[in-house]
Design an enzyme around this catalytic site. Sequence first.
Site, PDB file in Angstrom:
ATOM      1  CG  ASN A  99      -5.691  -4.677  -1.075  1.00 49.51           C
ATOM      2  OD1 ASN A  99      -6.884  -4.934  -0.902  1.00 49.51           O
ATOM      3  ND2 ASN A  99      -4.971  -3.866   0.171  1.00 49.51           N
ATOM      4  CE1 TYR A 164      -7.869   2.032  -7.686  1.00 46.28           C
ATOM      5  CE2 TYR A 164     -10.418   1.958  -8.532  1.00 46.28           C
ATOM      6  CZ  TYR A 164      -9.409   1.622  -7.996  1.00 46.28           C
ATOM      7  OH  TYR A 164      -9.482   0.930  -6.556  1.00 46.28           O
ATOM      8  CE  LYS A 168      -7.402  -0.930  -8.359  1.00 48.76           C
ATOM      9  NZ  LYS A 168      -6.720  -2.305  -7.754  1.00 48.76           N
ATOM     10  CB  THR A 199     -13.721  -1.037   3.180  1.00 46.79           C
ATOM     11  OG1 THR A 199     -13.857   0.869   2.239  1.00 46.79           O
ATOM     12  CG2 THR A 199     -13.970  -1.687   2.487  1.00 46.79           C
TER      13      THR A 199
END
Length: 259
Positions: A99, A164, A168, A199
């Site tokens: 994760n 990023y 990914k 979040t």
Amino acid sequence: MTASFEHAIYRSLAGKRVVVTGGGTGIGAALVSAFVEQGAKVFFLDIAAEESRALEASLQGAIVPPTFLHCNLLDLDALAATFRRINELAGAVDILINNAANDDRHAITDVSPAYWDERMAVNLRHQFFSAQAVAPGMREQGQGVILNFGSISWHLGLPKLSLYMTAKAAIEGLTHGLARDLGGDGVRVNCVIPGAIRTPRQTRLWHNPEEEAKILSAQCLPGRIEPHDVAALALFLASDSAAKCTGRNYYVDAGWLGA
């Protein structure tokens, strides 16, 4: 977790040895809580010591409380040592949840070779080496589950996230490769692709009211996606109910992609 949300209970997860990377906060904390709720023996790795110890303490009343292990995933020697310790404490890992990630924004002109390497280490490299660490035990047992975490960002082409999104995108390729290489030994490997998850970090840094309005207008379903929604999918994919699911990407995005 909202008061109205209730996870399904998967009896096949009880007693399983589960490792969650980046488990101290955000989606990771929801994953830890959800697997603890199933009666699994959960170890979670993080560098956020204060938040992780608070999560660990909050779950001490569980039938099988989780164990927090401080680990910098960029240090591959420390990562390998942590997995050896887990094996010594509990035996071979049954379920690995890859994760941990960090979606810091950046301009193309600000990217140096050192920053490139650091971003790949933060978001991609540890997923492979964590899988490498648990694979022998899973192969010996003839079963196991690895869930890698991707991101909807590269599918959408979001701004200021080039590194990023590169990492990914690679995770999806890694998932398919591991699924093929480990499938003959009964190990299932899938990729969970979250959408815009509410979040504390995302709310604090990026999801202001204007951005939240854009997200909601792009989704097919109303309402923000919560960390427990992601955990619900992870529970299913880790359970025996998903026994024939491997090498695939599974989205939790409220229909954002392709809407």
